[in-house]
Design a protein around this motif. Structure first.
Motif, mmCIF file in Angstrom:
data_model
loop_
_atom_site.group_PDB
_atom_site.id
_atom_site.type_symbol
_atom_site.label_atom_id
_atom_site.label_comp_id
_atom_site.label_asym_id
_atom_site.label_seq_id
_atom_site.Cartn_x
_atom_site.Cartn_y
_atom_site.Cartn_z
ATOM 1 N N MET A 1 129.153 26.465 -5.397
ATOM 2 C CA MET A 1 130.181 27.466 -5.738
ATOM 3 C C MET A 1 131.467 27.220 -4.951
ATOM 4 S SD MET A 1 130.128 30.259 -7.662
ATOM 5 C CE MET A 1 130.917 31.507 -6.635
ATOM 6 N N ILE A 2 132.587 27.311 -5.674
ATOM 7 C CA ILE A 2 133.862 27.060 -5.011
ATOM 8 C C ILE A 2 134.254 28.256 -4.144
ATOM 9 C CG2 ILE A 2 134.649 25.424 -6.775
ATOM 10 C CD1 ILE A 2 136.427 27.580 -7.938
ATOM 11 N N TYR A 3 134.823 27.977 -2.981
ATOM 12 C CA TYR A 3 135.391 28.997 -2.101
ATOM 13 C C TYR A 3 134.439 30.111 -1.722
ATOM 14 C CZ TYR A 3 139.692 26.689 -3.250
ATOM 15 O OH TYR A 3 140.656 25.756 -3.395
ATOM 16 N N GLU A 4 133.160 29.768 -1.603
ATOM 17 C CA GLU A 4 132.184 30.818 -1.376
ATOM 18 C C GLU A 4 132.371 31.519 -0.035
ATOM 19 O OE1 GLU A 4 127.383 31.083 -1.746
ATOM 20 O OE2 GLU A 4 128.442 29.376 -2.587
ATOM 21 N N ILE A 8 139.355 36.515 1.244
ATOM 22 C CA ILE A 8 140.096 36.720 0.003
ATOM 23 C C ILE A 8 141.231 37.731 0.160
ATOM 24 C CG2 ILE A 8 139.859 37.321 -2.446
ATOM 25 C CD1 ILE A 8 136.769 36.877 -1.996
ATOM 26 N N THR A 10 143.939 37.479 -2.206
ATOM 27 C CA THR A 10 144.709 37.265 -3.426
ATOM 28 C C THR A 10 144.709 38.565 -4.236
ATOM 29 O OG1 THR A 10 142.666 36.360 -4.382
ATOM 30 C CG2 THR A 10 144.294 34.783 -3.584
ATOM 31 N N PRO A 13 141.356 37.758 -8.405
ATOM 32 C CA PRO A 13 140.260 38.619 -7.951
ATOM 33 C C PRO A 13 140.419 39.025 -6.489
ATOM 34 C CG PRO A 13 139.425 36.646 -9.051
ATOM 35 C CD PRO A 13 140.876 36.463 -8.891
ATOM 36 N N LYS A 15 138.434 41.064 -2.929
ATOM 37 C CA LYS A 15 137.109 41.140 -2.289
ATOM 38 C C LYS A 15 136.316 42.334 -2.840
ATOM 39 C CE LYS A 15 134.839 41.083 2.187
ATOM 40 N NZ LYS A 15 134.263 42.420 2.416
ATOM 41 N N MET A 16 135.088 42.070 -3.239
ATOM 42 C CA MET A 16 134.211 43.120 -3.776
ATOM 43 C C MET A 16 133.218 43.562 -2.718
ATOM 44 S SD MET A 16 133.462 41.631 -7.596
ATOM 45 C CE MET A 16 133.598 39.872 -7.335
ATOM 46 N N LEU A 21 128.552 43.629 -5.859
ATOM 47 C CA LEU A 21 128.075 42.253 -6.061
ATOM 48 C C LEU A 21 126.611 42.241 -6.483
ATOM 49 C CD1 LEU A 21 129.723 40.355 -3.068
ATOM 50 C CD2 LEU A 21 130.336 40.217 -5.488
ATOM 51 N N MET A 317 142.518 32.748 1.797
ATOM 52 C CA MET A 317 143.230 32.575 0.541
ATOM 53 C C MET A 317 144.263 33.679 0.373
ATOM 54 S SD MET A 317 141.728 29.931 -0.926
ATOM 55 C CE MET A 317 141.966 29.986 -2.696
ATOM 56 N N GLY B 24 126.252 35.650 -10.104
ATOM 57 C CA GLY B 24 126.856 36.957 -10.377
ATOM 58 C C GLY B 24 127.026 37.806 -9.128
ATOM 59 N N ALA B 25 126.322 37.461 -8.079
ATOM 60 C CA ALA B 25 126.403 38.236 -6.834
ATOM 61 C C ALA B 25 127.334 37.598 -5.807
ATOM 62 C CB ALA B 25 125.013 38.403 -6.235
ATOM 63 N N GLN B 27 131.226 36.493 -4.461
ATOM 64 C CA GLN B 27 132.627 36.900 -4.585
ATOM 65 C C GLN B 27 133.312 36.028 -5.635
ATOM 66 O OE1 GLN B 27 134.065 39.441 -3.229
ATOM 67 N NE2 GLN B 27 132.709 39.974 -1.524
ATOM 68 N N THR B 28 134.152 36.645 -6.437
ATOM 69 C CA THR B 28 134.923 35.888 -7.421
ATOM 70 C C THR B 28 136.049 35.146 -6.700
ATOM 71 O OG1 THR B 28 134.500 37.649 -9.016
ATOM 72 C CG2 THR B 28 136.203 36.063 -9.585
ATOM 73 N N PRO B 29 136.119 33.839 -6.829
ATOM 74 C CA PRO B 29 137.173 33.107 -6.118
ATOM 75 C C PRO B 29 138.523 33.161 -6.836
ATOM 76 C CG PRO B 29 135.842 31.581 -7.376
ATOM 77 C CD PRO B 29 135.236 32.951 -7.603
ATOM 78 N N TYR B 30 139.575 32.874 -6.086
ATOM 79 C CA TYR B 30 140.899 32.707 -6.686
ATOM 80 C C TYR B 30 140.833 31.491 -7.610
ATOM 81 C CZ TYR B 30 145.974 32.209 -7.006
ATOM 82 O OH TYR B 30 147.263 32.113 -7.464
#
Lengths: 358, 358
Positions: A1-4, A8, A10, A13, A15-16, A21, A317, B24-25, B27-30
Motif C-alpha cells: 500500500m502506498i503511503y501507509e 496526512i 492534505t 483525503p 486522516k480518518m 477505518l 504529506m 478498506g481499513a 488510511q486513504t492516501p493522497y
C-alpha cells in the motif's frame, strides 16, 4: 500500500479515525432492504441537523465525487431563465462558472480576490440576478467566504442561494436556516473524514420546489427524491461509505455535536498557525477557514520544494498547488482526526526543514 | 453494523476476500502524485489484459455506480446520427433503452425472451443499425447472451458493439479482440468483488475515435482520457476502491489468471445447481451465467417467502426480485470470494427451509 505510514495533512483525503477505518474492513451488506433504509434515514436526519436545515428538507446521496454534486445542482435547479452570480475566487469557483456555461445557465463570472465578501453589497455587479453560487471554502487557495453577509444579500435580492460546503462542513460554521441557504453540497472525503466517493446534496423546501426535469438519468434528482422516501437510491449507493457516514455522524454527536467539532478544528488551526509563526512562512489570505492553512514562503524558497522535502524527510504529506502557484503556496489541512500531538509531527518537520530548533 | 455475520449470495455487493477487506481499513492516501498514477496504470494494464483489449485501448475510471457507466458511454459515443439496436431482456436492458431515449439516440427496443441471441441473425429486426448494445449478463433475471454470435453479427453489419460486462466480468468469458467488442463497461461490486462506487469503461481504439464533445462535465470522456495519460482522473477518484482494485487484479493474476477465476466460478455454480436438484426449484432460464443462478419455486411457494426465510432462519442473504417477479423468482450469486464450504451454508439452508435432509 502506498503511503501507509505517512502523516496526512492534505485537504482530502484526510486522516480518518480508527472507528471509521474498521468499518471499511467489513463485508458490504446487501442494501435493498429495510435495514439499509434505516441507515440512509439516520444519515439524512443527522446531516439535516448538522446544517440546521429548514423543516422538510431532504438529502440526496450521490455515488460520485464533489464535482458531480456541483454539476447536478446546476442541472436540476437552474435553467436558462436564471441569472446566476457565481463567486470565482479560485479553481473551484471557476469550475462552477464552467458548469453554468456547459448547461447554458446565464451567469456572471464574479472574480473575487482579497475579500471574504462581507462587503458583497458593494462588490457585486449591479445586475438582476436570480441565484448566488459560492464554494464557502475555496479550497484551491484556502479562502473562506462570509456566508452571513452573502445570506443577507441573497435574502434582500431574493436570490436562490447555493453553497458548496464540501471543504468546511464539520470544521467551520454553516446554518441553512439562519443564513437563508437553499442548497448545501457536501462530500465524504473532507471534514467528514471518510473515503472519497459519496456526495450529498441537501435541499431546503425552496430547492425541492425548483427541481426540474433533466435530460439525464444518473443525476435526475426526481428519481433520488422518490427513492429517498423509502430510504433508498435509484442506483447502487456507496454502501460502505454510507455505513461509515452513519458511524461518523454518531461519533460527532457523541463527542458534543458539530459545534464541538468546529471548536476543535479552530483550536488545531490556531495551534498550528501560532506554532510556526517564527518560520519564514506567511498566511496566503487573512480569511482562513478552520479547515485549512495556506502558506507562502517569505524567504524565496519554492513551495513545491517544501512539500517534497516534508514528504521525503519526515513522511508528512501536505498539499502542493498546481500551475502558477506551484512555487508560491502550499496547503495544510486541519480536517479529519487531528490532535495537537499529530500536528506536532508536521510542525517539527517544518522546523527540521528550516534547520531551526522549535 | 448491519448484517455483519451474514452469508452473502446477493449479486452485488458480493463476498470480498480478507486481503481486499484489509485495504478498506487503511488510511486513504493522497493521490495527486506519481505513486497513485502507478496504481491507476497498473489497474488499467491488468483490466485491458483481462478482457483481451486491442492494442492502445484505454480505461476510464469513474467514481460512480454502473448506471453512470452505461449512461456516459451512450452520451460520449453515440449521437442522433446513430441507430442503436438495444437488447432488452430485463431491467438493465430496459435501462439502456431509457438512456438512449433520454439522450435522443435513435434506437430500437429489441425485446428478447427465451433466447441467448445465438440466433440474433434471425431475430434482429431488419433495419439499418450503427450500433449494438447489450448487458452481457441481464442481471435482473440471470440470463447470459452469446457474445460470440452477437460479435459475428456486429462485425458483419459493421455495428459499434457496446457490452455491459458488469455482472459477468471475472466469472464468465469476454474477449474484446476475438468478439470484436468496442466498449466494455465494468463495475467494482460484482465479479471484481470490491465495495460499490467505482465503474470502469474500457475503450478500444475504435471507441476512442468516436469520443465526442458532450454538454456535461462529470461524464466528459475527453477530460478523463487527457488526465488518464498521466494516470490521473479529472475529479477525486474512489481512491480506496482503486487500491483494492489493484490488489484484486494482482490476486486474480496470482491465482492463475482470469481463465482460472472463470473456471472456479463455473465449478461453484455447477456444484450449487447439482446440489439442489432434488428441491422443488427450477432454473428460470437455460442460459445461466456462471455468475448467478435464478430459481423458480415449482411447488407454488412464494420466492419472497424463501428469501425471507433464508435470512431469518439461516442468516443467508439471497436476492429477491421486485414487481411481478417478486413471488416467482429469486437470485443466487456465485460471484466473489466463494468456496464449496461457503456455498454449503446456502444449500443446507435451502434443505432446512424445505424440511428435507440433504
Amino acid at each position: 500500500m502506498i503511503y501507509e505510514d505517512y502523516y496526512i495533512f492534505t485537504p482530502g483525503p484526510v486522516k480518518m479515525s480508527q472507528e471509521i477505518l474498521e468499518i471499511g474492513a467489513k463485508q458490504t451488506p446487501y442494501f435493498r432492504n429495510g435495514a439499509f433504509s434505516e441507515v440512509t434515514f439516520a444519515c439524512e436526519k443527522s446531516l439535516l441537523k448538522m446544517v440546521n436545515a429548514p423543516k422538510d428538507s431532504k438529502v440526496i446521496f450521490l455515488t460520485a465525487s464533489g464535482t458531480a454534486g456541483m454539476e447536478s445542482v446546476v442541472m436540476n435547479l437552474l435553467s436558462k431563465d436564471d441569472n446566476a452570480l457565481v463567486v470565482h475566487g479560485g479553481g473551484f469557483g471557476g469550475r462552477f462558472v464552467d458548469i453554468c456555461a456547459i448547461h447554458k445557465v446565464p451567469h456572471t463570472d464574479f472574480k473575487v480576490q482579497h475579500s471574504n465578501l462581507s462587503d458583497i453589497e458593494t462588490l457585486a455587479p449591479k445586475e438582476a440576478y436570480t441565484s448566488l453560487i459560492v464554494n464557502a471554502h475555496e479550497t484551491s487557495v484556502g479562502h473562506l467566504y462570509d456566508l452571513d453577509a452573502m445570506g443577507e444579500f441573497a435574502k434582500k435580492n431574493n436570490l436562490f442561494y447555493i453553497v458548496d460546503a464540501i471543504s468546511m462542513l464539520v470544521t467551520d460554521p454553516i446554518d441553512m436556516h439562519k443564513q437563508g441557504i437553499d442548497v448545501v453540497i457536501a462530500s465524504s472525503q473532507k471534514g467528514l473524514a471518510l473515503p472519497p466517493g459519496l456526495t450529498m446534496v441537501i435541499l431546503a423546501p425552496s430547492a425541492l420546489e425548483r427541481v426540474k426535469d433533466v435530460e439525464n438519468m444518473y443525476f435526475n434528482f426526481k428519481d433520488y427524491l422518490r427513492n429517498g422516501e423509502r430510504g433508498q437510491t435509484p442506483y447502487t449507493p456507496a454502501v460502505t461509505i454510507m455505513l461509515q457516514l452513519e458511524a461518523r455522524l454518531a461519533q460527532i454527536e457523541r463527542e458534543g455535536g458539530v459545534e464541538k467539532s468546529i471548536q476543535k478544528a479552530k483550536e488545531i488551526a490556531e495551534y498550528f498557525r501560532e506554532s510556526i509563526k517564527d518560520l519564514p512562512l506567511e498566511a496566503y489570505t487573512p480569511f482562513m477557514p478552520n479547515a485549512m492553512t495556506t502558506l507562502t514562503p517569505t524567504d524565496g524558497k519554492s513551495a513545491m520544494d517544501i512539500v517534497d522535502a516534508l514528504e521525503e524527510q519526515s513522511k508528512v504529506m501536505v498539499c502542493p498547488n498546481g500551475g502558477a502557484e506551484r512555487e508560491t503556496i502550499f496547503r495544510v489541512s486541519h480536517m479529519g482526526d487531528m490532535s495537537k500531538a499529530y500536528v506536532d509531527v508536521l510542525i517539527d518537520a517544518l522546523y527540521r526543514y528550516y534547520g531551526q530548533v522549535r
